[in-house]
Design an enzyme around this catalytic site. Structure first.
Site, PDB file in Angstrom:
ATOM      1  N   HIS A 119      11.778  22.154 -49.724  1.00 27.93           N
ATOM      2  CA  HIS A 119      10.517  21.696 -49.132  1.00 27.93           C
ATOM      3  C   HIS A 119       9.470  21.430 -50.209  1.00 27.93           C
ATOM      4  CE1 HIS A 119       9.108  26.150 -48.529  1.00 27.93           C
ATOM      5  NE2 HIS A 119       8.310  25.627 -49.443  1.00 27.93           N
ATOM      6  N   ASN A 154      14.663  25.642 -50.130  1.00 26.62           N
ATOM      7  CA  ASN A 154      15.370  24.694 -49.253  1.00 26.62           C
ATOM      8  C   ASN A 154      14.938  23.247 -49.510  1.00 26.62           C
ATOM      9  OD1 ASN A 154      12.832  24.605 -48.156  1.00 26.62           O
ATOM     10  ND2 ASN A 154      13.387  25.403 -46.141  1.00 26.62           N
ATOM     11  N   ASP A 176      -1.573  22.599 -48.619  1.00 22.99           N
ATOM     12  CA  ASP A 176      -1.285  23.262 -47.348  1.00 22.99           C
ATOM     13  C   ASP A 176      -2.078  24.557 -47.192  1.00 22.99           C
ATOM     14  OD1 ASP A 176       0.080  24.613 -49.355  1.00 22.99           O
ATOM     15  OD2 ASP A 176       2.059  24.027 -48.653  1.00 22.99           O
ATOM     16  N   GLU A 183       9.274  21.045 -44.214  1.00 20.08           N
ATOM     17  CA  GLU A 183      10.593  21.661 -44.139  1.00 20.08           C
ATOM     18  C   GLU A 183      11.669  20.592 -43.920  1.00 20.08           C
ATOM     19  OE1 GLU A 183      10.800  24.577 -45.074  1.00 20.08           O
ATOM     20  OE2 GLU A 183       9.621  26.051 -43.960  1.00 20.08           O
TER      21      GLU A 183
HETATM   22  C1  GLP Z   1       5.335  27.637 -50.601  1.00 17.58           C
HETATM   23  C2  GLP Z   1       4.353  26.474 -50.758  1.00 17.58           C
HETATM   24  C3  GLP Z   1       4.924  25.390 -51.609  1.00 17.58           C
HETATM   25  C4  GLP Z   1       5.531  25.984 -52.854  1.00 17.58           C
HETATM   26  C5  GLP Z   1       6.705  26.837 -52.501  1.00 17.58           C
HETATM   27  C6  GLP Z   1       7.341  27.528 -53.678  1.00 17.58           C
HETATM   28  O1  GLP Z   1       6.074  27.611 -49.430  1.00 17.58           O
HETATM   29  N1  GLP Z   1       3.910  25.917 -49.518  1.00 17.58           N
HETATM   30  O2  GLP Z   1       3.891  24.463 -51.921  1.00 17.58           O
HETATM   31  O3  GLP Z   1       5.965  24.968 -53.711  1.00 17.58           O
HETATM   32  O4  GLP Z   1       6.301  27.828 -51.577  1.00 17.58           O
HETATM   33  O5  GLP Z   1       6.656  28.704 -53.998  1.00 17.58           O
HETATM   34  P1  GLP Z   1       6.957  29.642 -55.218  1.00 17.58           P
HETATM   35  O6  GLP Z   1       6.386  28.968 -56.398  1.00 17.58           O
HETATM   36  O7  GLP Z   1       6.261  30.931 -54.880  1.00 17.58           O
HETATM   37  O8  GLP Z   1       8.433  29.789 -55.296  1.00 17.58           O
END
Ligand code: GLP
Length: 241
Positions: free
Chosen positions: A139, A137, A67, A144
């Site tokens: 995702h 959440n 993404d 989402e």
């Molecule tokens: C972001 C990314 C995800 C990731 C998630 C968790 O929103 N788009 O791909 O898995 O956050 O991130 P973190 O590892 O900083 O908790």
């Protein structure tokens, strides 16, 4: 789907880096699906270490990021383009730049860019190993809750909880982009193998919901129960009850 508690974030980071390293070693033309987020930073540091110590030739490897935020220029400090170059591509500068695929968050037509990205994924893929983090959440990528299971790469409106969670990386919450381009759930499911990583107490609830086994669009990661080759690695803190 099985889950393995590797104890500490350090162990998880090293283990996953080793999986990626060994795949590239055996498959010099391999296809890796990469994720961003705080969870992955130490994993990439371990990977850079392994690559550097062994001077692996990665010039034939294609990478696909999940993404990118909409509206951030590639050189914005919080774009995922910058993240990937900071943690991996500039640290081990032997990748072939044109083989590093990340959605273009600056595209003037975001829907068109999403279609292009899915096309590249289909033409150059499938991904051999997809690395995933998980949002609080549930995702995956930026899919989402409520995202249809048959979604391909698309433009996403981020939820308040994701904007809040990701605001820690920005000067203030109002600077967090409201939209992102993300591989869809169906795009992610095309990978041959999936490794989901979760560390820290903030992920425990999502992991507990995931491991109940219920498959629902309320918890996007639950689609992974329908994939034949998924492994989950956690530390003590993210281990479900
Ligand atoms: C972001 C990314 C995800 C990731 C998630 C968790 O929103 N788009 O791909 O898995 O956050 O991130 P973190 O590892 O900083 O908790």
């Amino acid at each position: 789907m099985n889950i393995t508690n590797l104890g500490t974030k350090a162990h998880v980071s090293f283990f996953v880096a080793t999986e990626l390293y060994r795949h590239m070693l055996r498959h010099p033309q391999g296809r890796l699906g990469l994720a961003t987020g705080g969870t992955m930073v130490d994993m990439y540091a371990n990977l850079v270490d392994l690559l550097s110590k062994n001077q692996l030739d990665v010039s034939g490897i294609h990478t696909f990021n999940l993404d990118e935020y909409v509206g951030l220029s590639a050189d914005h400090p919080e774009s995922y383009y910058t993240y990937m170059h900071d943690v991996l591509f500039n640290q081990y500068p032997k990748f072939t730049e044109s083989f590093l695929h990340i959605p273009n968050g600056e595209a003037s037509d975001v829907a068109q860019e999403a279609k292009r990205y899915e096309r590249v994924l289909n033409e150059k893929g499938p991904v051999d190993i997809q690395i995933l983090g998980i949002g609080q959440n549930g995702h995956i990528g930026f899919n989402e809750p409520g995202t249809p299971f048959d979604s391909e790469t698309h433009c996403v409106n981020l939820t308040e909880s994701t904007i809040e969670a990701n605001s820690r990386y920005f000067d203030n919450k109002s600077n967090v982009p409201r939209q992102a381009i993300s591989m869809g759930l169906q795009s992610i499911m095309k990978a041959k193998r999936i490794i989901l990583v979760a560390v820290g107490t903030s992920k425990k609830e999502a992991m507990t919901r995931l491991m109940t086994g219920e498959i629902t669009t309320d918890l996007p990661a639950s689609i992974l129960h329908q994939h034949p080759n998924v492994e989950v690695f956690v530390d003590d803190e993210a281990m479900p009850y």
